[in-house]
Design a protein around this motif. Structure first.
Motif, mmCIF file in Angstrom:
data_model
loop_
_atom_site.group_PDB
_atom_site.id
_atom_site.type_symbol
_atom_site.label_atom_id
_atom_site.label_comp_id
_atom_site.label_asym_id
_atom_site.label_seq_id
_atom_site.Cartn_x
_atom_site.Cartn_y
_atom_site.Cartn_z
ATOM 1 N N ASP A 7 14.055 9.120 1.751
ATOM 2 C CA ASP A 7 14.229 7.973 0.845
ATOM 3 C C ASP A 7 14.263 6.655 1.630
ATOM 4 O O ASP A 7 13.690 5.641 1.211
ATOM 5 N N ASP A 10 10.789 5.779 2.767
ATOM 6 C CA ASP A 10 9.995 5.275 1.637
ATOM 7 C C ASP A 10 10.346 3.829 1.326
ATOM 8 O O ASP A 10 9.481 2.993 1.021
ATOM 9 N N GLU A 11 11.656 3.518 1.404
ATOM 10 C CA GLU A 11 12.096 2.155 1.105
ATOM 11 C C GLU A 11 11.558 1.155 2.140
ATOM 12 O O GLU A 11 11.111 0.066 1.816
ATOM 13 N N GLU A 13 8.821 1.549 3.958
ATOM 14 C CA GLU A 13 7.372 1.385 3.755
ATOM 15 C C GLU A 13 7.065 0.466 2.593
ATOM 16 O O GLU A 13 6.157 -0.358 2.654
ATOM 17 N N SER A 14 7.847 0.604 1.506
ATOM 18 C CA SER A 14 7.579 -0.229 0.327
ATOM 19 C C SER A 14 7.880 -1.695 0.601
ATOM 20 O O SER A 14 7.220 -2.585 0.077
ATOM 21 N N LYS A 15 8.911 -1.952 1.454
ATOM 22 C CA LYS A 15 9.263 -3.340 1.734
ATOM 23 C C LYS A 15 8.337 -3.987 2.767
ATOM 24 O O LYS A 15 7.919 -5.119 2.617
ATOM 25 N N CYS A 17 5.447 -2.495 4.419
ATOM 26 C CA CYS A 17 4.057 -2.056 4.614
ATOM 27 C C CYS A 17 3.217 -2.157 3.345
ATOM 28 O O CYS A 17 2.275 -1.410 3.145
ATOM 29 N N THR A 18 3.563 -3.110 2.476
ATOM 30 C CA THR A 18 2.758 -3.285 1.258
ATOM 31 C C THR A 18 1.440 -3.949 1.610
ATOM 32 O O THR A 18 1.388 -4.781 2.510
ATOM 33 N N ASP A 20 -0.240 -6.285 0.115
ATOM 34 C CA ASP A 20 -0.259 -7.746 -0.052
ATOM 35 C C ASP A 20 0.251 -8.446 1.201
ATOM 36 O O ASP A 20 -0.337 -9.422 1.681
ATOM 37 N N GLN A 29 3.350 -4.808 11.387
ATOM 38 C CA GLN A 29 3.637 -3.431 10.997
ATOM 39 C C GLN A 29 4.558 -2.803 12.022
ATOM 40 O O GLN A 29 4.370 -3.005 13.209
ATOM 41 N N CYS A 33 3.975 2.793 11.115
ATOM 42 C CA CYS A 33 3.054 2.623 9.996
ATOM 43 C C CYS A 33 1.613 2.831 10.408
ATOM 44 O O CYS A 33 0.901 3.578 9.782
#
Length: 207
Positions: A7, A10-11, A13-15, A17-18, A20, A29, A33
């Motif tokens: 978890d 995942d958090e 990566e979402s913050k 490594c997006t 945009d 990075q 990543c």
């Protein structure tokens, strides 16, 4: 415990490594990543490399143009020198040839009315390149001066070859020439063959 770790990853990566944010180049990075640097960093590095290479080419071009200019200037300098040598008078050429590799034979001393130069049997000129082989000093001479009778060895030993010190014992007399090294001195008025004065260890120093 493993689920909590997943978890957390995942958090992260979402913050961080997006897509945009990666496109904008806002953050780098993390190593996990992509295993390397950000793509925008790569683009910047390539742009810098290209800029360096273009600057190098420009410098090389500038260097080539400078070298060409130097060669052109040296060619221009050679032409006037040839013209000068052609226009030089015969007398100066003769004088330079006469002065090459010659020394006085015999060696003459002379008063101020006797011209200086290379002395020969037919040209009585006072040698102006005298050297003493006893003290290894160049012989100085002063036109229209004579040495005072009070001169002694210590005076010349301590004051040669500085004129402002030697002039304390120089007396003005037209037509004479005062000669001196560190160990000997003479006042000469007429043309004198140096060989006639056995005490002097002076020789012509011109080669």
């Amino acid at each position: 415990m493993a689920e909590d770790l997943d978890d957390l990853l995942d958090e992260v990566e979402s913050k961080f490594c997006t897509p945009d944010l990666l496109r904008r180049g806002v953050v780098e990075q993390p190593k996990g990543c992509d295993g390397g640097t950000h793509s925008s960093d790569r683009n910047q590095a390539e742009a810098k490399e290209n800029l360096r290479s273009t600057e190098t080419f420009e410098k090389e071009d500038d260097l080539d143009s400078l070298i060409n200019e130097i060669f052109e200037e040296s060619n221009l300098d050679k032409k006037p020198s040839k013209l000068k040598s052609k226009s030089s008078g015969n007398t100066s050429v003769r004088a330079s040839i006469q002065g090459l590799g010659k020394s006085c034979s015999p060696v003459y001393l002379g008063g101020s009315s006797i011209p200086c130069g290379i002395g020969t049997n037919i040209s009585w000129r006072a040698c102006d390149h005298l050297r003493c082989i006893a003290c290894d000093f160049l012989v100085v001479s002063y036109d229209d001066y004579m040495w005072d009778k009070s001169c002694d060895y210590l005076f010349f030993r301590n004051n040669m070859p500085e004129f402002h010190k030697l002039k304390a014992k120089l007396v003005k007399k037209k037509g004479t020439r005062a000669y001196a090294c560190q160990c000997s001195w003479r006042t000469i008025e007429e043309v004198t063959d140096l060989q006639t004065d056995h005490q002097l260890r002076w020789v012509c120093g011109k080669h």
